[in-house]
Design a protein around this motif. Structure first.
Motif, PDB file in Angstrom:
ATOM      1  N   TYR A   1      -0.690  18.725  29.517  1.00 13.85           N
ATOM      2  CA  TYR A   1      -1.445  17.835  30.395  1.00 13.85           C
ATOM      3  C   TYR A   1      -2.769  17.443  29.739  1.00 13.85           C
ATOM      4  O   TYR A   1      -3.826  17.511  30.323  1.00 13.85           O
ATOM      5  CB  TYR A   1      -1.655  18.492  31.762  1.00 13.85           C
ATOM      6  CG  TYR A   1      -1.900  17.501  32.874  1.00 13.85           C
ATOM      7  CD1 TYR A   1      -0.961  16.517  33.164  1.00 13.85           C
ATOM      8  CD2 TYR A   1      -3.082  17.538  33.624  1.00 13.85           C
ATOM      9  CE1 TYR A   1      -1.195  15.599  34.165  1.00 13.85           C
ATOM     10  CE2 TYR A   1      -3.316  16.619  34.638  1.00 13.85           C
ATOM     11  CZ  TYR A   1      -2.366  15.659  34.897  1.00 13.85           C
ATOM     12  OH  TYR A   1      -2.582  14.729  35.889  1.00 13.85           O
TER      13      TYR A   1
ATOM     14  N   VAL B   1      -2.611  22.089  38.169  1.00 12.21           N
ATOM     15  CA  VAL B   1      -1.937  22.155  36.878  1.00 12.21           C
ATOM     16  C   VAL B   1      -1.448  23.589  36.707  1.00 12.21           C
ATOM     17  O   VAL B   1      -2.252  24.527  36.713  1.00 12.21           O
ATOM     18  CB  VAL B   1      -2.896  21.757  35.733  1.00 12.21           C
ATOM     19  CG1 VAL B   1      -2.173  21.842  34.385  1.00 12.21           C
ATOM     20  CG2 VAL B   1      -3.458  20.357  35.965  1.00 12.21           C
TER      21      VAL B   1
ATOM     22  N   ARG C   1      -1.514  13.125  30.928  1.00 12.32           N
ATOM     23  CA  ARG C   1      -2.168  12.475  32.068  1.00 12.32           C
ATOM     24  C   ARG C   1      -1.800  10.993  32.141  1.00 12.32           C
ATOM     25  O   ARG C   1      -1.591  10.450  33.229  1.00 12.32           O
ATOM     26  CB  ARG C   1      -3.691  12.644  31.992  1.00 12.32           C
ATOM     27  CG  ARG C   1      -4.190  13.939  32.624  1.00 12.32           C
ATOM     28  CD  ARG C   1      -5.700  13.928  32.817  1.00 12.32           C
ATOM     29  NE  ARG C   1      -6.375  13.712  31.540  1.00 12.32           N
ATOM     30  CZ  ARG C   1      -6.740  14.690  30.713  1.00 12.32           C
ATOM     31  NH1 ARG C   1      -6.500  15.946  31.021  1.00 12.32           N
ATOM     32  NH2 ARG C   1      -7.343  14.417  29.587  1.00 12.32           N
TER      33      ARG C   1
ATOM     34  N   ALA D   1       2.627  19.142  36.869  1.00 14.46           N
ATOM     35  CA  ALA D   1       2.021  19.256  35.547  1.00 14.46           C
ATOM     36  C   ALA D   1       1.938  20.718  35.120  1.00 14.46           C
ATOM     37  O   ALA D   1       1.677  21.605  35.929  1.00 14.46           O
ATOM     38  CB  ALA D   1       0.631  18.628  35.541  1.00 14.46           C
TER      39      ALA D   1
ATOM     40  N   ALA E   1       1.569  10.862  33.581  1.00 18.54           N
ATOM     41  CA  ALA E   1       1.527  11.188  35.015  1.00 18.54           C
ATOM     42  C   ALA E   1       1.025  10.003  35.833  1.00 18.54           C
ATOM     43  O   ALA E   1       1.551   9.709  36.916  1.00 18.54           O
ATOM     44  CB  ALA E   1       0.646  12.407  35.249  1.00 18.54           C
ATOM     45  N   ARG E   2       0.024   9.295  35.317  1.00 20.06           N
ATOM     46  CA  ARG E   2      -0.519   8.137  36.052  1.00 20.06           C
ATOM     47  C   ARG E   2       0.579   7.091  36.273  1.00 20.06           C
ATOM     48  O   ARG E   2       0.723   6.540  37.359  1.00 20.06           O
ATOM     49  CB  ARG E   2      -1.693   7.539  35.272  1.00 20.06           C
ATOM     50  CG  ARG E   2      -2.320   6.316  35.940  1.00 20.06           C
ATOM     51  CD  ARG E   2      -3.674   5.965  35.335  1.00 20.06           C
ATOM     52  NE  ARG E   2      -4.587   7.092  35.444  1.00 20.06           N
ATOM     53  CZ  ARG E   2      -5.114   7.760  34.420  1.00 20.06           C
ATOM     54  NH1 ARG E   2      -4.822   7.401  33.182  1.00 20.06           N
ATOM     55  NH2 ARG E   2      -5.924   8.772  34.614  1.00 20.06           N
TER      56      ARG E   2
ATOM     57  N   ASP F   1      -6.084  17.060  39.664  1.00 15.00           N
ATOM     58  CA  ASP F   1      -6.943  15.884  39.613  1.00 15.00           C
ATOM     59  C   ASP F   1      -6.434  14.881  40.638  1.00 15.00           C
ATOM     60  O   ASP F   1      -5.761  15.266  41.591  1.00 15.00           O
ATOM     61  CB  ASP F   1      -6.964  15.300  38.191  1.00 15.00           C
ATOM     62  CG  ASP F   1      -5.544  15.075  37.655  1.00 15.00           C
ATOM     63  OD1 ASP F   1      -4.618  14.896  38.479  1.00 15.00           O
ATOM     64  OD2 ASP F   1      -5.365  15.065  36.433  1.00 15.00           O
TER      65      ASP F   1
END
Lengths: 313, 313
Positions: B146, B181, B151, B166, B154-155, B175
């Protein structure tokens, strides 16, 4: 009002929320020998994703008041709609699947994935395939049609670090994704700035042939035209000519004609990626259909009518 | 402190912000006859994306204090680093390009795009290609690693309506994308719930062979394994066996060995999509490199040192 009765295809049942006060009669959409409701009076008939064969039997269901289609398009149901019966289409159910395919073929085109499919089939590690020459990130993407599919495309593009510009039939305020939604009249001024154009409009008299040779000519060199709407919203021959000349590229889930004939020159036009109209109807459509149908049944229970009625027989 | 002097490859210049108090000397990275700085003393040398040939000439640049690589990996630079010179790698510059390819091959695998590349080449409209059997939306995706790439993946996945989990080397708070995480120790308990696993870890002693036969066996049937990290983070032969058996699928931008030899069985294993390590370095990397280099030069001007120093000669 007595409890309304709804006949619902078995595959939708696991996704249908409990709607109190509505009696649900499941039916097997693959068993054409048993009528939905099995001869009982049915108020609301929910049709399956593949509804073709049931269309002609709607008039056999006793007491029918309303039909909920599982497709956004509904023209095919109109000739068979029994007198006095309301018809609702499926709104939003396939947006996720269609937007997902739009982004999939957009990314595939930008990152040269068809080329790698062919080098893989040949068993060759070949990095000359232009997979690093273009990106989707930083692209200026013009989303033409800002309904359910267009917004679902825009959400994915914003997260993909694109600059998204939205166009709809009428100019209006934006949302959390785009500052404003431009009116369709602005198309000629927006096309020259687009690296990618995504067509996500319904096919209507107003959108037929929306993107023709003149509009394509306004796009910058190497722009990508993505169509997940209907083949008829653009001039496919004009697009083929631009792609054959190496000036534009295309990623098409819909064509005109459709199916595209085996000998059609578009199949082998350089820079053209074609999928055979597979945008809608993935497993993601089931939970969304269940949620939509639940809302429709609750509305019918409360008001005696469906939402999104597009025709009455 | 006198104005530091930086030698910068020409292709980065259009993307480099003005850094006051730093003298920038452009050089043509394709012209091996002219040394960066052309014989002048250079404090900071920025190397181009394809840096191989310049590695052996770093020691010819007079006065050199620090080198900024344009790649995240830096092992290849260590043998050539002149004594006393700091080496910084490029942090975050290729995250966008790599995450984009990860999502591109993930979508391509879920929506059967390689199959359609082949039916298109055959000029056939064939909808039997499973393009509607699976979706990325609603998938439970395990992102292993991560950092910047993880990230950025993931977005994109959250916007694609996935459930993202994650995992990183150490457990920590989440986040805006994931609630928390998970630590890498949780991997065996998380694998059985994953429809898709994305490997986005750096290759280190701790991650080498991270996903082996035992871990793969924990994945549910039909799960998709995506690798944009390095071939060595997983057991490629164990993966091939699972895919050949039809139990798992894979989308790989990296393999072990690499390049994958022409006669390697992985090329033709069913359910395996391979791209030849083209994740990084799209046009999106240029503006991100420019921004990063600008920050590095400002830091050097202010402190006499770079950020992200990974080694000193």
């Amino acid at each position: 009002m007595t409890s309304p009765v709804a006949a619902v295809p078995l595959p939708f049942l696991p996704h249908l929320p409990v709607v109190e006060g509505v009696e649900v009669l499941p039916y097997d959409p693959t068993d054409m020998d048993t009528l939905p409701g099995d001869g009982r009076e049915v108020d609301v008939l929910s049709l399956p994703f593949v509804a073709g064969r049931w269309m002609t039997r709607m008039d056999e269901v006793p007491g029918l008041r309303a039909v909920v289609l599982a497709s956004a398009g509904y023209e095919h149901a109109l000739p068979h709609l029994p007198s006095g019966v309301d018809l609702a289409n499926a709104v939003g159910v396939h947006d996720t699947a269609t937007a997902e395919l739009a982004v999939a073929i957009m990314l595939a085109a930008q990152r040269a994935l068809p080329t790698y499919a062919h080098t893989q089939a040949a068993g060759r590690w070949d990095r000359s395939g232009a997979g690093q020459r273009r990106s989707l990130a930083d692209s200026h993407v013009l989303v033409v049609g800002y309904g359910g599919v267009g917004r679902a495309v825009a959400r994915r593009l914003v997260a993909s670090e694109c600059q998204v510009v939205a166009v709809a039939s009428r100019e209006r305020e934006g949302d959390e994704l785009v500052e404003r939604v431009h009116g369709i009249d602005a198309l000629p001024t927006l096309l020259p700035g687009a690296d990618v154009v995504v067509l996500a409009v319904p096919l209507t008299d107003a959108t037929r042939g929306l993107v023709g040779a003149q509009e394509l000519a306004l796009l910058p060199d190497d722009a990508l035209v993505v169509n997940v709407a209907r083949g008829g919203v653009m001039d496919n021959e004009a697009l083929r000519v631009e792609c054959a000349a190496g000036r534009l590229r295309a990623a098409l889930d819909v064509t005109d004609p459709e199916p595209l004939p085996d000998d059609h020159p578009l199949w082998s036009t350089p820079g053209v990626l074609i999928t055979p109209h597979v945008g809608g109807g993935t497993p993601a459509s089931y939970p969304r259909m269940g949620t939509y149908l639940g809302r429709q049944l609750a509305t019918y229970r409360d008001t005696g009518h469906l939402e999104n009625v597009v025709a009455t027989g």
